[in-house]
Design a protein around this motif. Structure first.
Motif, mmCIF file in Angstrom:
data_model
loop_
_atom_site.group_PDB
_atom_site.id
_atom_site.type_symbol
_atom_site.label_atom_id
_atom_site.label_comp_id
_atom_site.label_asym_id
_atom_site.label_seq_id
_atom_site.Cartn_x
_atom_site.Cartn_y
_atom_site.Cartn_z
ATOM 1 N N ASP A 1 55.900 46.472 49.929
ATOM 2 C CA ASP A 1 54.484 46.821 49.877
ATOM 3 C C ASP A 1 54.038 46.968 48.427
ATOM 4 N N GLU A 2 54.938 47.474 47.593
ATOM 5 C CA GLU A 2 54.643 47.670 46.179
ATOM 6 C C GLU A 2 55.830 47.189 45.347
ATOM 7 N N VAL A 3 55.526 46.554 44.213
ATOM 8 C CA VAL A 3 56.551 46.128 43.264
ATOM 9 C C VAL A 3 56.122 46.624 41.889
ATOM 10 N N VAL A 4 57.012 47.374 41.247
ATOM 11 C CA VAL A 4 56.721 47.942 39.941
ATOM 12 C C VAL A 4 57.883 47.627 38.997
ATOM 13 N N GLU A 5 57.545 47.230 37.788
ATOM 14 C CA GLU A 5 58.525 47.065 36.732
ATOM 15 C C GLU A 5 58.322 48.208 35.755
ATOM 16 N N VAL A 6 59.391 48.912 35.434
ATOM 17 C CA VAL A 6 59.308 50.005 34.473
ATOM 18 C C VAL A 6 59.753 49.461 33.122
ATOM 19 N N VAL A 7 58.837 49.538 32.160
ATOM 20 C CA VAL A 7 59.077 49.018 30.813
ATOM 21 C C VAL A 7 58.921 50.184 29.835
ATOM 22 N N TYR A 8 60.016 50.561 29.190
ATOM 23 C CA TYR A 8 59.995 51.679 28.236
ATOM 24 C C TYR A 8 59.375 52.937 28.840
ATOM 25 N N ILE B 1 57.170 53.072 31.163
ATOM 26 C CA ILE B 1 55.799 52.852 31.631
ATOM 27 C C ILE B 1 55.818 51.954 32.851
ATOM 28 N N PRO B 2 55.311 52.432 34.009
ATOM 29 C CA PRO B 2 55.283 51.581 35.194
ATOM 30 C C PRO B 2 54.207 50.493 35.085
ATOM 31 N N VAL B 3 54.613 49.249 35.315
ATOM 32 C CA VAL B 3 53.702 48.111 35.331
ATOM 33 C C VAL B 3 53.672 47.587 36.767
ATOM 34 N N ILE B 4 52.522 47.701 37.415
ATOM 35 C CA ILE B 4 52.400 47.322 38.814
ATOM 36 C C ILE B 4 52.219 45.814 38.925
ATOM 37 N N HIS B 5 53.108 45.189 39.716
ATOM 38 C CA HIS B 5 53.011 43.741 39.954
ATOM 39 C C HIS B 5 52.459 43.436 41.333
ATOM 40 N N LYS B 6 52.617 44.365 42.275
ATOM 41 C CA LYS B 6 52.121 44.174 43.638
ATOM 42 C C LYS B 6 51.812 45.544 44.210
ATOM 43 N N GLN B 7 50.660 45.640 44.856
ATOM 44 C CA GLN B 7 50.274 46.922 45.438
ATOM 45 C C GLN B 7 49.387 46.664 46.631
ATOM 46 N N LYS B 8 49.668 47.359 47.728
ATOM 47 C CA LYS B 8 48.835 47.228 48.941
ATOM 48 C C LYS B 8 47.837 48.337 48.999
#
Length: 181
Positions: free
Chosen positions: A165-172, A174-181
Motif C-alpha cells: 500500500d505504501e513504499v518508502v525509501e529512507v535516505v539519510y 529522511i523518508p521519501v515516499i514512492h507510493k502511497q494510498k
C-alpha cells in the motif's frame, strides 16, 4: 496496511519502520500486539552486534520477537496461534540470502517461497511492515553468486512494491515516499 521500507545501510530505515509500526498500533481502537520477525542469523561478532543493536532499539516497545531465518510460512503459522496484531519483518535482504544459500532454505525456489510467505503474513496481520535494503545503486562488478543474490532481491523488492500500500525509501534518515494510498 502493507508498508515496504527500503534504504541503504545505516539509513535509518529500521528506526523508521519501528516508528511506523508503533503508529499503526496506536491508531487502533484496541491495544494491538506487536510482532518482530527477525531474519538475521546470528553468526560472528558483526552480526551479533547488529542483532543486539536492533534489540536495544525496540526495547520497551512491546514487540514479541519471532526468529524466522527461512520459510516465512512458518512465521505466519506461529502468528495464527497468537492475538492478531502488527508485524514488522526485518529484513528482506537477510531472508533472501538465507533462502538462497542456507541448506534449510528454498534454494532456486526462494522467490516463490518468500512471496508465498508474505501473502500468508498479510492474511494473519492487521498491518505488515517489511524492511529491505537498497543494494542496487553501486557500479561494482560481482561474482555470479552475489549477482544472483542482487537480482533475486531486486525481483522480490519489485514484487513487494507492487503488493504494498505504501513504499518508502529512507535516505539519510529522511523518508521519501514512492507510493502511497
Amino acid at each position: 496496511m502493507f508498508h515496504l521500507i527500503t534504504g541503504g545501510s545505516g539509513s535509518g530505515k529500521s528506526e523508521y519502520a519501528e516508528q511506523k509500526l508503533m503508529e499503526y498500533a496506536s491508531h487502533s481502537k484496541r491495544n494491538k500486539k506487536r510482532y518482530y520477525i527477525a531474519t538475521m542469523m546470528p553468526f560472528g561478532k558483526e552480526t551479533e552486534e547488529k542483532i543486539a543493536r536492533h534489540r536495544r532499539l525496540r526495547a520497551g516497545k512491546g514487540f514479541e520477537t519471532i526468529e524466522c531465518y527461512t520459510d516465512l510460512k512458518k512465521a505466519a503459522e506461529i502468528l495464527q496461534t497468537k492475538e492478531t496484531g502488527s508485524v514488522l519483518l526485518e529484513c528482506m535482504s537477510n531472508l533472501v540470502a538465507n533462502e538462497m544459500y542456507d541448506p534449510s532454505g528454498a534454494g532456486e525456489n526462494a522467490e516463490e517461497s518468500i512471496l508465498a510467505g508474505i501473502h500468508k503474513l498479510q492474511k494473519v496481520s492487521d498491518d505488515l511492515v517489511v524492511v529491505t535494503n537498497e543494494v542496487f545503486s553501486d557500479t561494482l562488478s560481482y561474482d555470479e553468486f552475489t549477482l544472483a543474490y542482487i537480482q533475486l532481491l531486486g525481483h522480490i523488492n519489485a514484487a513487494l512494491a507492487q503488493m504494498a500500500d505504501e513504499v518508502v525509501e529512507v535516505v539519510y534518515g529522511i523518508p521519501v515516499i514512492h507510493k502511497q494510498k
